[in-house]
Scaffold this active site. Structure first.
Site, PDB file in Angstrom:
ATOM      1  N   GLU A  84     -11.711  -2.133   3.844  1.00 40.03           N
ATOM      2  CA  GLU A  84     -12.750  -3.370   3.685  1.00 40.03           C
ATOM      3  C   GLU A  84     -12.981  -3.770   4.911  1.00 40.03           C
ATOM      4  O   GLU A  84     -12.466  -3.651   5.863  1.00 40.03           O
ATOM      5  CB  GLU A  84     -11.873  -4.272   2.683  1.00 40.03           C
ATOM      6  CG  GLU A  84     -11.760  -3.997   1.516  1.00 40.03           C
ATOM      7  CD  GLU A  84     -10.859  -4.859   0.534  1.00 40.03           C
ATOM      8  OE1 GLU A  84     -10.984  -4.939  -0.716  1.00 40.03           O
ATOM      9  OE2 GLU A  84     -10.316  -5.766   1.203  1.00 40.03           O
ATOM     10  N   PRO A 108      -2.778  -8.011   0.086  1.00 37.19           N
ATOM     11  CA  PRO A 108      -4.218  -7.941  -0.320  1.00 37.19           C
ATOM     12  C   PRO A 108      -4.092  -8.501  -1.823  1.00 37.19           C
ATOM     13  O   PRO A 108      -3.062  -8.364  -2.534  1.00 37.19           O
ATOM     14  CB  PRO A 108      -4.242  -6.501  -0.129  1.00 37.19           C
ATOM     15  CG  PRO A 108      -2.961  -5.569  -0.486  1.00 37.19           C
ATOM     16  CD  PRO A 108      -2.099  -6.825   0.077  1.00 37.19           C
ATOM     17  N   HIS A 135       3.587  -7.206  -2.039  1.00 36.59           N
ATOM     18  CA  HIS A 135       2.737  -6.204  -1.301  1.00 36.59           C
ATOM     19  C   HIS A 135       1.450  -6.460  -1.828  1.00 36.59           C
ATOM     20  O   HIS A 135       0.426  -5.822  -1.430  1.00 36.59           O
ATOM     21  CB  HIS A 135       3.241  -4.903  -1.570  1.00 36.59           C
ATOM     22  CG  HIS A 135       2.841  -4.140  -2.822  1.00 36.59           C
ATOM     23  ND1 HIS A 135       2.816  -4.777  -3.862  1.00 36.59           N
ATOM     24  CD2 HIS A 135       2.302  -2.965  -2.887  1.00 36.59           C
ATOM     25  CE1 HIS A 135       2.484  -3.954  -4.830  1.00 36.59           C
ATOM     26  NE2 HIS A 135       2.249  -2.665  -4.275  1.00 36.59           N
ATOM     27  N   GLY A 136       1.090  -7.241  -2.854  1.00 38.91           N
ATOM     28  CA  GLY A 136      -0.256  -7.618  -3.458  1.00 38.91           C
ATOM     29  C   GLY A 136      -0.229  -8.475  -4.581  1.00 38.91           C
ATOM     30  O   GLY A 136       0.433  -9.408  -4.701  1.00 38.91           O
ATOM     31  N   ALA A 137      -1.335  -8.282  -5.367  1.00 35.55           N
ATOM     32  CA  ALA A 137      -1.237  -9.005  -6.650  1.00 35.55           C
ATOM     33  C   ALA A 137      -0.428  -8.433  -7.665  1.00 35.55           C
ATOM     34  O   ALA A 137       0.116  -9.312  -8.543  1.00 35.55           O
ATOM     35  CB  ALA A 137      -2.663  -9.322  -7.052  1.00 35.55           C
TER      36      ALA A 137
END
Length: 408
Positions: free
Chosen positions: A175, A313, A337-339
């Site tokens: 990204e 992220p 580590h994320g959503a």
């Protein structure tokens, strides 16, 4: 600061401390964690992150401390998977209104996806001709790899050097992002690719055979473990640590290639060394917690020691975070580590349409076709709720919003 975890205790099992206040915690994931908590090798308790969801073998979003043993399926097959982010000297105003050219440059610079067809001579997600940079960096990994393969020749049959510097599929991504101060960042997510997958799969099967040989009964066959001093323990740890190094190097090469691609696309020779974070979230580590040396398996979790930088992220349409660890001992110094998913890939493809994908990724230069609907933002937990649930684990340093997203 008051503790924010929910405590689950059952007789004869290790406790579970779950940072899940205000976020979904599926029954299947809880049952899977109960099975892990029943294992005799668990030390103190299991820590559960707010992005928790059902996984293969072990629960994603879990931190599992074990004494004198490791569970290969808890580490999984995407060994060393993680994130890297680099802040550039660019500002938002330096970017063109149309970012399609930047996306195309990223896609050309970093092999991604996978070709599974006999009509294609080469997998598009692998190198055909190995670039000089990849060949050079492979030399730093090759000798250790050869030693591992001497003992376990099957691992030699993996995609290894031809996957070094490549992204893969699924939730892996590259990204271009803008932070709260209009600074431009490059961020990517990937792991140890084909060679890590084969190492994981190979040793999971060896661990299962070990359990059968010693007639050890398990609450789930996927929780087969290797004891310290057993035939394959040292070999597994050696292979996993090598795969983690491969994964870190993989991300470094992709970042270098992405930076070069962005410079060419923009025609600007910017710097990209202000802040760089490179962290695993599927790995094992030798650590000391609650009075004992142990192996900590972070399965979809990031180490967040006091002052340590990490990356959390979200999804391909929402914000991500550069964070600083608060060193919470109850979480074994970890964070999410994320959503975390709330919907399987199969269900997401059945429930949502291309129009939904277009709406949820509005303003992001990315693929919006049926092949990426499984990664639609709605398939993930609300990132604000996830961050609120772990406010005693990390503090936010930067908030990033992607404007370009390349998915595998």
């Amino acid at each position: 600061m008051c503790q924010k975890f929910n405590l689950y205790e059952s007789e004869g099992k290790a406790a579970i401390k779950a940072w899940t206040q205000g976020v979904p915690f599926e029954d299947e994931a809880r049952a899977q964690l109960d099975n892990i908590a029943a294992m005799p090798i668990i030390h103190s308790h299991i820590a559960v992150m707010p992005d928790v969801h059902l996984g293969k073998g072990a629960t994603i979003g879990s931190v599992i401390p074990s004494v004198d043993a490791v569970i290969p399926a808890a580490v999984g097959v995407d060994i060393g998977c993680g994130m890297v982010a680099a802040k550039t000297s660019l500002r938002a105003k330096d970017l063109p209104d149309n970012l399609r050219g930047v996306r195309s440059a990223f896609e050309a610079a970093v092999p991604h996806g996978r070709t599974v067809s006999r009509h294609h001579k080469r997998d598009k997600g692998a190198w055909g001709n190995i670039p000089a940079l990849v060949a050079q960096e492979w030399l730093t990994l090759q000798a250790r790899f050869e030693r591992i393969c001497e003992k376990h020749p099957t691992i030699k049959k993996s995609n290894n050097v031809n996957h070094l510097g490549t992204m893969g599929t699924g939730n892996h991504f590259l990204e271009l992002c803008i932070d709260e101060n209009d600074a431009v960042w490059i961020m990517l997510h990937s792991g140890s690719r084909g060679v890590g997958n084969l190492i994981g799969t190979y040793f999971i099967e060896l661990a299962k055979k070990e359990m059968e040989r010693h007639q050890i009964q398990l609450p789930d066959v996927n929780l087969a473990y290797l004891k310290e001093g057993s035939e394959y323990f040292d070999d597994y740890v050696e292979a996993v640590e090598w795969a983690q190094d491969f994964a870190r190097k993989n991300r470094e090469i992709m970042m270098l290639n992405a930076i070069a691609a962005l410079r060419t696309a923009l025609g600007v020779n910017f710097s990209a060394s202000e802040m760089a974070v490179n962290c695993h979230h599927n790995y094992i580590s030798r650590e000391h917690h609650f009075g004992k040396d142990c192996y900590v398996t972070r399965k979809g979790a990031v180490r967040a020691q006091q002052g340590e930088m990490g990356i959390i992220p979200s999804n391909m349409g929402e914000r991500s975070f550069i964070v600083r660890g608060l060193g919470n001992p109850d979480s074994f110094n970890s964070c999410s580590h994320g959503a975390g998913r709330v919907m399987s890939r199969t269900k997401a493809k059945k429930v949502y349409t291309i129009k939904d994908q277009e709406a949820m990724t509005q303003g992001v230069e990315c693929r919006k076709d049926k092949e990426v609907i499984d990664e639609i933002p709605a398939a993930y937990k609300n990132i604000d709720d996830v961050m609120a649930a772990q406010s005693d684990l990390v503090e936010v340093v930067h908030t990033l919003k992607q404007v370009v997203c390349v998915k595998g």
